[in-house]
Design an enzyme around this catalytic site. Sequence first.
Site, mmCIF file in Angstrom:
data_model
loop_
_atom_site.group_PDB
_atom_site.id
_atom_site.type_symbol
_atom_site.label_atom_id
_atom_site.label_comp_id
_atom_site.label_asym_id
_atom_site.label_seq_id
_atom_site.Cartn_x
_atom_site.Cartn_y
_atom_site.Cartn_z
ATOM 1 N N GLU A 133 0.823 -1.056 0.081
ATOM 2 C CA GLU A 133 -0.114 -0.058 -0.105
ATOM 3 C C GLU A 133 0.906 1.141 0.084
ATOM 4 O OE1 GLU A 133 -0.593 -2.731 1.879
ATOM 5 O OE2 GLU A 133 -2.691 -2.953 2.052
ATOM 6 N N GLN A 165 -9.007 -5.711 11.828
ATOM 7 C CA GLN A 165 -8.539 -4.587 10.876
ATOM 8 C C GLN A 165 -9.026 -3.106 11.200
ATOM 9 O OE1 GLN A 165 -8.537 -6.362 6.838
ATOM 10 N NE2 GLN A 165 -6.683 -7.228 7.443
ATOM 11 N N MET A 187 24.796 6.739 1.606
ATOM 12 C CA MET A 187 24.831 8.056 2.186
ATOM 13 C C MET A 187 25.107 7.829 3.811
ATOM 14 S SD MET A 187 24.825 11.033 1.846
ATOM 15 C CE MET A 187 23.857 12.149 0.233
#
Lengths: 561, 167
Positions: A50, A113, A474
């Site tokens: 998602e 949920q 980085m």
Amino acid sequence: MNMMTGAQILVEALKKEGVDVIFGLPGGAILPVFDVLYDSDIRFILVRHEQCSAHMAEGYAKASGRVGVCMVTSGPGATNLVTGITDAYMDSVPIVAFTGQVPRSMIGKDGFQEADIIGITMPITKYNVQIRSAKEIPYEVKKAFFLASTGRTGPVLIDLPKDTQTETTVPEFPEKVSVRGYHPDHEPHPLQVKKAAQLLLKGEKPLILAGGGVISSNASPELMAVAEHLVAPVATSLMGKGAIPENHPLSLGVLGMHGTREANKLILEADLLLAVGLRFSDRTTGKFDEFASDCKIIHIDIDAAEIGKNVPADIPLVTDAKRGLKDLYKALTELSDKKDNTTWMKRVQELRDLFRSEPEVKDSNLKPPKLMKELRSLLPPDTIVTTEVGQNQMWASLFFKVYKPRTFITSGGLGTMGFGFPAAIGAKVAVPNVPVVDIAGDGSFIMTEQELACSVTEEIPVVVLVLNNRMLGMVAQWQRLFYQRRYSAVELGDVPDFVKLAEAYGAQGMRVQSYEEFRKAVNEAVKSEVTTVIDVPISPEENVFPMVPAGKSLRETITGE
Amino acid sequence: MASQTWIIAALVEHKPGVLYKVSNMFRRRNFNIESISVGATEQGMARMTITITGDESTVEQLVKQMAKLVDIVKVSTLQPGNSVVRELALIKVHIPNTTARSDVIQYANIFRGRVVDVSPESLTIEVTGTSDKINAFIELMRSFGVMELARTGITALARGPKIIKVK
């Protein structure tokens, strides 16, 4: 109008907003809407996680200037959106996110949920709302798109309890909405505009700093007009990259932590700063107190709260970048002819020549700056480039010249690793006729690589260029420079094999070892009808320079020499 | 810049979650609320009165951040010197003997308070006024023994005909 279910009303409302594509993933609490989508013309792009649906919506929005839409289920579906929504919030990207929710009677009962996504996303959305009856849907959807796309644009979330999707009612679709606490159109104060123009004309060493607001309000022509009238060099923030063509004589490139040397040097010499459509992020300014402290500052921004938040302004103009620059240009031309800034421009040219005349390092390894320049020369000017986050992003920012607004899409404020690939897919959906290239690092790409499945099955071909240093580059660079090379948890090893990984998903994989192979691979990849991952092994010892250490002022740029 | 007390008045949409939106923004942006009072007002709105301590730039930034919230219809600062400022307190005082009882009632009268509940061992007094006045009254009651205390936080209106207008 006839009786309709909430789900039908929602899809109808989306059509009325001109939505033709949604990114997302279904689940129990949003099934009634997906059942209606089955019969609709709206293209639904099924993601594999998602978070990526929000990033795709961002890529779509940034590339097209339209609102991106994502839709997921309740609970984990909704919470997986959080990173994507925060990313959109930090970079002011207009997206509308829909989440399913447990039925109204179950809310607060810790149902299966159930997540309080309204509570969770309050600080990371411009606005959010839970639908309490099907009747509210047309108004709230209209309002969501209005809020997301006007003023300082940003993400809006609508939470849909499952039974509001099945409830039936006779809907009323409003033509427009007005919200009494929301007035997005600010006209710049004419007197302030005049004062700003007078100040700009007095400046002997003016510099313009353009941010993402210039791009989101399509104000590049107005920016160029002002810059050319004043003969003022233009630096950009990372989000503003592309506001001025970076091959234009007035362009200085990006300013800040990984800004160009000329931009970071000239801001210290300038006596006047016109900052447009930016929020003075610490990554752009370095230490706030020492930023442009010898400069008079004119700050144009649509968000009044950005004026004086990090850096004080001498003349504030609360208005959108396009309107502000347009009025300013008019005032400038009324007051004076085109300025003559010979001395200042000579200085600009002098620094540019100095920094750009350095001989290229002779090294058989593939060097990221050179790869970026090569890549630019291989791609058409309107190619859309997205980036991941980290060294890859900063090499792209410094060395990949962008010629047009909306062709450089990156995660600025949140710095979300894994952003670039799904954003590239979203951008390709929005603008299918240009090549889309994600400049990636191995660490970032691994975070959302599963969308290769989405890219292949949905036939959305993009190019992923993995600058592969087998490191979280980085972080390794910071450890190298500031932590005595104590490489704590940054070594990724040669896993996975990106060529095989791509092939496993049905995409195309290539590995290049030389510039010649690189050129061949890029040329082939941009023409390919399937997503192509190009694995480019680089040295794990590469640093991005110049760099300003975190918390330091731009005066303290490290050049790596 | 000098730190001082500010009163911020806001008209907000009177619906669930708005108080959370405001207080959450305060927390997220590192502003500290001294007191907050909220109640329904005209036209489907609620009025929030918030006091904070800070310098001028802090309060300016705070007001701008509040104004940005879509559910906040209007926000402005009130000048403490030019506003009617009130707070209400309910104070339950321990009454050990009859002398104490008459003393407490007398003090309450001086402060224009009202006795709102009586029991053999306690008196509950309602007092309204500025926070300073309420503080003074509470201090006075300490010698008797304050059993329990509830304060509303301040609420305020500008003096004169000036009002917070909705566009």
